[in-house]
Structures are given as structure tokens and as C-alpha cells.
Design a protein around this motif. Structure first.
Motif, PDB file in Angstrom:
ATOM      1  N   ASP A 147      24.273 -17.403 -30.141  1.00 14.19           N
ATOM      2  CA  ASP A 147      24.118 -17.863 -28.945  1.00 14.19           C
ATOM      3  C   ASP A 147      25.472 -18.383 -29.204  1.00 14.19           C
ATOM      4  OD1 ASP A 147      21.559 -18.472 -29.784  1.00 14.19           O
ATOM      5  OD2 ASP A 147      22.175 -20.529 -30.881  1.00 14.19           O
ATOM      6  N   LEU A 148      26.154 -18.439 -27.574  1.00 20.55           N
ATOM      7  CA  LEU A 148      26.959 -18.120 -27.095  1.00 20.55           C
ATOM      8  C   LEU A 148      27.326 -18.749 -25.386  1.00 20.55           C
ATOM      9  CD1 LEU A 148      30.285 -17.626 -27.496  1.00 20.55           C
ATOM     10  CD2 LEU A 148      30.366 -15.265 -26.653  1.00 20.55           C
ATOM     11  N   TYR A 149      28.093 -20.020 -25.438  1.00 24.38           N
ATOM     12  CA  TYR A 149      27.816 -20.921 -24.204  1.00 24.38           C
ATOM     13  C   TYR A 149      28.951 -19.641 -23.105  1.00 24.38           C
ATOM     14  CZ  TYR A 149      27.312 -25.452 -25.751  1.00 24.38           C
ATOM     15  OH  TYR A 149      26.594 -26.506 -26.510  1.00 24.38           O
ATOM     16  N   SER A 188      24.924 -24.603 -35.303  1.00 19.26           N
ATOM     17  CA  SER A 188      25.145 -25.920 -33.991  1.00 19.26           C
ATOM     18  C   SER A 188      27.174 -24.944 -33.803  1.00 19.26           C
ATOM     19  CB  SER A 188      25.699 -26.739 -34.500  1.00 19.26           C
ATOM     20  OG  SER A 188      26.301 -27.515 -33.938  1.00 19.26           O
ATOM     21  N   ALA A 189      27.243 -25.029 -33.094  1.00 19.12           N
ATOM     22  CA  ALA A 189      28.420 -24.068 -32.316  1.00 19.12           C
ATOM     23  C   ALA A 189      29.354 -25.261 -32.717  1.00 19.12           C
ATOM     24  CB  ALA A 189      28.413 -24.375 -31.189  1.00 19.12           C
ATOM     25  N   LEU A 190      29.186 -26.143 -33.328  1.00 22.07           N
ATOM     26  CA  LEU A 190      30.751 -27.135 -34.103  1.00 22.07           C
ATOM     27  C   LEU A 190      30.100 -26.645 -35.878  1.00 22.07           C
ATOM     28  CD1 LEU A 190      30.127 -30.324 -32.392  1.00 22.07           C
ATOM     29  CD2 LEU A 190      31.308 -28.238 -31.924  1.00 22.07           C
ATOM     30  N   ILE A 191      29.191 -25.720 -36.365  1.00 24.48           N
ATOM     31  CA  ILE A 191      29.716 -25.405 -37.699  1.00 24.48           C
ATOM     32  C   ILE A 191      29.471 -23.543 -37.923  1.00 24.48           C
ATOM     33  CG2 ILE A 191      28.972 -27.544 -38.304  1.00 24.48           C
ATOM     34  CD1 ILE A 191      26.154 -25.885 -40.108  1.00 24.48           C
ATOM     35  N   ALA A 227      18.601 -18.926 -40.342  1.00 24.57           N
ATOM     36  CA  ALA A 227      19.353 -19.117 -38.870  1.00 24.57           C
ATOM     37  C   ALA A 227      18.235 -17.882 -38.564  1.00 24.57           C
ATOM     38  CB  ALA A 227      20.652 -18.888 -39.366  1.00 24.57           C
ATOM     39  N   ASP A 228      17.293 -18.665 -37.571  1.00 20.42           N
ATOM     40  CA  ASP A 228      16.769 -17.644 -36.801  1.00 20.42           C
ATOM     41  C   ASP A 228      17.747 -17.284 -35.867  1.00 20.42           C
ATOM     42  OD1 ASP A 228      13.906 -17.223 -37.852  1.00 20.42           O
ATOM     43  OD2 ASP A 228      14.555 -19.518 -38.178  1.00 20.42           O
ATOM     44  N   SER A 229      18.812 -18.215 -35.102  1.00 20.90           N
ATOM     45  CA  SER A 229      20.345 -17.897 -34.503  1.00 20.90           C
ATOM     46  C   SER A 229      21.312 -18.543 -34.558  1.00 20.90           C
ATOM     47  CB  SER A 229      19.429 -18.164 -32.812  1.00 20.90           C
ATOM     48  OG  SER A 229      19.658 -19.569 -32.926  1.00 20.90           O
ATOM     49  N   VAL A 230      22.393 -18.356 -34.331  1.00 20.78           N
ATOM     50  CA  VAL A 230      23.509 -18.694 -34.654  1.00 20.78           C
ATOM     51  C   VAL A 230      24.744 -19.021 -33.321  1.00 20.78           C
ATOM     52  CG1 VAL A 230      26.251 -18.067 -36.472  1.00 20.78           C
ATOM     53  CG2 VAL A 230      23.251 -17.493 -36.863  1.00 20.78           C
ATOM     54  N   ASN A 231      25.140 -20.424 -33.336  1.00 19.15           N
ATOM     55  CA  ASN A 231      25.985 -20.711 -32.395  1.00 19.15           C
ATOM     56  C   ASN A 231      27.426 -20.298 -33.161  1.00 19.15           C
ATOM     57  OD1 ASN A 231      25.133 -22.265 -29.393  1.00 19.15           O
ATOM     58  ND2 ASN A 231      27.243 -21.354 -30.478  1.00 19.15           N
ATOM     59  N   ILE A 232      28.210 -18.572 -32.443  1.00 22.35           N
ATOM     60  CA  ILE A 232      29.099 -19.186 -32.645  1.00 22.35           C
ATOM     61  C   ILE A 232      30.306 -19.539 -31.951  1.00 22.35           C
ATOM     62  CG2 ILE A 232      28.838 -16.920 -33.545  1.00 22.35           C
ATOM     63  CD1 ILE A 232      29.910 -14.961 -31.129  1.00 22.35           C
ATOM     64  N   PRO A 233      31.152 -19.988 -32.440  1.00 20.45           N
ATOM     65  CA  PRO A 233      32.693 -20.502 -31.502  1.00 20.45           C
ATOM     66  C   PRO A 233      32.638 -19.837 -30.219  1.00 20.45           C
ATOM     67  CG  PRO A 233      32.995 -20.909 -33.657  1.00 20.45           C
ATOM     68  CD  PRO A 233      31.758 -19.895 -33.815  1.00 20.45           C
ATOM     69  N   LEU A 247      35.822 -10.401 -27.996  1.00 22.03           N
ATOM     70  CA  LEU A 247      34.655  -9.179 -28.565  1.00 22.03           C
ATOM     71  C   LEU A 247      34.687  -8.627 -29.309  1.00 22.03           C
ATOM     72  CD1 LEU A 247      35.611  -8.559 -24.398  1.00 22.03           C
ATOM     73  CD2 LEU A 247      33.630  -9.819 -24.817  1.00 22.03           C
ATOM     74  N   ALA A 248      36.265  -7.899 -29.727  1.00 24.52           N
ATOM     75  CA  ALA A 248      36.307  -7.256 -31.408  1.00 24.52           C
ATOM     76  C   ALA A 248      35.434  -7.976 -32.300  1.00 24.52           C
ATOM     77  CB  ALA A 248      37.353  -7.006 -31.953  1.00 24.52           C
ATOM     78  N   HIS A 249      35.764  -9.127 -32.520  1.00 26.16           N
ATOM     79  CA  HIS A 249      34.787 -10.193 -33.091  1.00 26.16           C
ATOM     80  C   HIS A 249      32.830  -9.910 -33.333  1.00 26.16           C
ATOM     81  CE1 HIS A 249      38.462 -13.306 -33.798  1.00 26.16           C
ATOM     82  NE2 HIS A 249      38.134 -12.486 -34.569  1.00 26.16           N
ATOM     83  N   LEU A 250      32.495  -9.979 -32.059  1.00 31.03           N
ATOM     84  CA  LEU A 250      31.319  -9.956 -31.707  1.00 31.03           C
ATOM     85  C   LEU A 250      30.926  -8.890 -32.538  1.00 31.03           C
ATOM     86  CD1 LEU A 250      31.468 -12.107 -29.982  1.00 31.03           C
ATOM     87  CD2 LEU A 250      30.413 -11.483 -28.403  1.00 31.03           C
ATOM     88  N   THR A 251      31.304  -7.132 -32.203  1.00 32.05           N
ATOM     89  CA  THR A 251      30.735  -6.253 -33.070  1.00 32.05           C
ATOM     90  C   THR A 251      31.035  -6.025 -34.190  1.00 32.05           C
ATOM     91  OG1 THR A 251      32.035  -4.913 -30.285  1.00 32.05           O
ATOM     92  CG2 THR A 251      32.047  -3.791 -32.404  1.00 32.05           C
ATOM     93  N   GLU A 252      32.137  -6.697 -34.874  1.00 30.73           N
ATOM     94  CA  GLU A 252      32.626  -6.713 -36.344  1.00 30.73           C
ATOM     95  C   GLU A 252      31.321  -7.796 -36.833  1.00 30.73           C
ATOM     96  OE1 GLU A 252      37.423  -6.925 -36.405  1.00 30.73           O
ATOM     97  OE2 GLU A 252      36.488  -9.261 -36.435  1.00 30.73           O
ATOM     98  N   ILE A 253      30.920  -8.487 -36.593  1.00 31.62           N
ATOM     99  CA  ILE A 253      29.634 -10.059 -36.466  1.00 31.62           C
ATOM    100  C   ILE A 253      28.432  -8.510 -36.781  1.00 31.62           C
ATOM    101  CG2 ILE A 253      27.700 -11.037 -36.062  1.00 31.62           C
ATOM    102  CD1 ILE A 253      29.994 -13.160 -35.491  1.00 31.62           C
TER     103      ILE A 253
END
Length: 327
Positions: free
Chosen positions: A230-232, A185-188, A204-210, A215-221
Motif C-alpha cells: 500500500d502506498l500513498y 498501517s503506514a505509521l509502523i 499481513a495481507d498488505s503492507v503500507n510502506i512509508p 523507487l529502488a527501495h520498492l524493487t529491493e522489497i
């Protein structure tokens, strides 16, 4: 008529306002190829779509009707109130409808901290949030998981690390079907690369990040994990209400493999759903699909609509896990 996105990725999509700003001497900095994610879904796609907050068979029917009318491809439909808020007949109807359309149905597991008797979640600190408090809440989540999978649900939404690890171990033991997928869930959701990698290892098979990660955080992950993200693209108000449509192409480039979630800001909350919220649930379900159409149109205008996974695809591919009892 709107067309389903081309599955072939475009090498040089146009950036928003690129030519007009260049004429003013305000061209954006060059794209750094090193920022791009090296990962894809096992089918070769870089992105899939998800319509969240679909709270029962009637809302699901609205989503399916609107997605057909607006030509919005959907890979996953998720629900937020919880499995325990649905009858067996409702779950079966939703599972059958999604299976007929080649769509993955994801239902939320069990009691969560925001709804039980604990008062800390109502303080300014938020307490432990959605996490399952005590053995009984953990047991309720497991009960939900077993019941839902027996009724044909193949994806479970989880808001607690202990629940995630327990369900992953049950999957490894065969208590849950081996092709069951778990969505965090996005909330954790984790907010740094190390935490993201831990969720992958917990099952986890997919992870909803906050939705407020940069954009830099996505690259770091992506430098430490290939677990789908998963991203809204548009976040509900309780997640910040962010609208990131113009970033969609770059979110795909950096975050692939990624689920684009079509949420809705400035809309009242509907969890836990009941008939008293029927009109709101149906109206917001309809509008989420329209917002999805807007995001897809934007990608197409920029030549960035290639790379979508084939419809009907759902599995994440090989991921890194902690050893389980079976190992």
C-alpha cells in the motif's frame, strides 16, 4: 466522460515529458527491465485503488457518490479513527454499503499508543508510536477485531506486530473468518526488505510502506516478498505530505501488486473523528476522490492505465507465513 482503466497492461507506457525532453537532448535513461516486479494480484492485476480516512457512514456516502460522479474505481475504503469509535449500527451501515458496491471496507483495530496514557509518544523521539501498550491495549485490539468481523467487516487495519501475529493466529484457528485480511498501517510500515518479509510472515495481507521510500527501495522489497504493497500517491502531512503522482506508473511497475492510496496533503488531521469535525471530514473525503481522478487521468495520458485488478477483487493470493499453533 472518464473511462474505467483498461485491465490490459501496456508494454511501453510513455514517461512524463519524454518526447519534449528528447528533442532537447535530455532523454531519461533507459528503463531497466530488471527493476520491474514479477508479481501480480491473483486476478492478474498489478494495481488496485484505496480511499483512506473515511471516518463514518456519512463520509462513506460522500466517497461513493463522488466516485460514481468522477468515474473513480475503488477497491478498498479504509478508516483511521478505529473500530471502537464507531457504533454497531455505523459499522453495519458501512459494511453493507461497501458490500453492495463490491468494495473492501478496512477498519482500524483498537487503542493505540498515541492515544493512551503513555507520554513517550509525545516526546521528540515518538516513543513506541501507534503500538499497543500492555496486555489491555492488545486485548482491546482483539476485541475490536472480533466485533467488527461479526458485523461483516472483512479487512482490519493493524499498527502493532504483536496484534498482527495474534490476529493471524486467531484467523488460523477459525476464531476470525478465514477470509479476513490484515493491512499494516503506514505509521509502523517497514523500510527494508527483511522487515517487509517479517510482516508478511506475521500475517499481513498488505503492507503500507512509508511514502518516502525510493523507487529502488520498492524493487529491493519485491525481490524478497510478493505481499501486496500500500502506498500513498499523495501522503497526509503527518506522513510527509509527499505528492508522487508523476511517479505512479513507475510505482506500479516496481511495486506490483500495489494499492494506490489517494491521500490528501495540507489538510488538518481528523483522528479520532467526531461530529465536531463533520464538515472537514466530508470535504476532505470528497477531495480525496478528486485527487484519485487526477492520478488516474495521468496514468491514462501516459498509456499506463492498464493492469488494474477487476473491481470487487480483494484477496492477496498465497503468501509466506510463520508456522502458527494450528501448523
Amino acid at each position: 466522460m472518464n473511462q474505467t482503466p483498461d485491465p490490459r497492461p501496456r508494454l511501453h507506457p510513455r514517461r512524463p515529458g519524454e518526447q519534449a525532453l528528447a528533442a532537447l537532448g535530455l532523454a531519461a535513461p533507459a528503463v531497466d527491465p530488471a527493476d520491474a516486479s514479477p508479481h501480480t494480484f491473483p486476478d492478474g492485476g498489478t494495481w488496485r485503488t484505496e480511499v483512506p480516512s473515511c471516518e463514518g457512514p456519512e463520509a462513506l456516502a460522500v466517497v461513493l457518490k463522488e466516485s460514481s460522479r468522477l468515474d473513480v474505481p475503488i477497491h478498498r475504503i479504509s478508516q483511521g479513527s478505529g473500530i471502537w469509535m464507531l457504533s454497531d449500527d455505523e459499522i453495519t451501515e458501512m459494511a453493507d454499503a461497501c458490500a453492495a458496491g463490491g468494495i473492501e471496507l478496512c477498519l482500524f483495530t483498537g487503542p493505540r499508543g498515541t492515544w493512551d496514557t503513555g507520554g513517550s509518544t509525545r516526546t521528540s523521539s515518538g516513543g513506541a508510536g501507534l503500538r499497543a501498550r500492555g496486555h489491555d491495549a492488545l486485548a482491546g485490539c482483539v476485541e475490536d477485531a472480533v466485533r467488527a468481523t461479526e458485523l461483516g467487516v472483512k479487512c482490519l487495519l493493524v499498527a502493532d506486530e504483536g496484534v498482527l501475529w495474534s490476529l493471524h493466529r486467531l484467523r488460523a484457528l477459525g476464531v476470525l473468518p478465514t477470509d479476513t485480511t490484515f493491512k499494516v498501517s503506514a505509521l509502523i510500515g517497514p523500510v527494508n526488505p527483511a522487515a517487509y518479509a517479517v510482516h508478511e510472515r506475521l500475517g499481513a495481507d498488505s503492507v503500507n510502506i512509508p511514502s518516502d521510500l525510493t523507487l529502488a527501495h520498492l524493487t529491493e522489497i519485491r525481490r524478497v516478498s510478493r505481499a501486496p504493497m500500500d502506498l500513498y500517491i499523495e501522503a497526509p502531512d503527518d506522513l510527509g505530505g509527499y505528492v508522487r503522482m508523476y511517479e505512479t506508473a513507475e510505482l506500479i511497475r516496481r511495486g506490483a501488486p500495489i494499492y494506490l492510496k489517494f491521500g490528501l496533503s495540507r489538510a488538518p488531521g481528523i483522528y479520532p473523528y467526531g461530529a465536531h469535525l463533520r464538515d472537514l471530514s466530508l470535504d476532505t473525503a470528497r477531495e480525496r476522490v478528486r485527487r484519485g481522478r487526477l492520478a488516474l487521468d495521468l496514468l491514462a495520458r501516459h498509456g499506463a492505465d492498464g493492469g488494474m485488478s477487476p473491481l470487487g477483487s480483494r484477496l492477496p493470493g498465497p503468501l509466506t507465513r510463520f508456522p502458527t499453533d494450528k501448523d
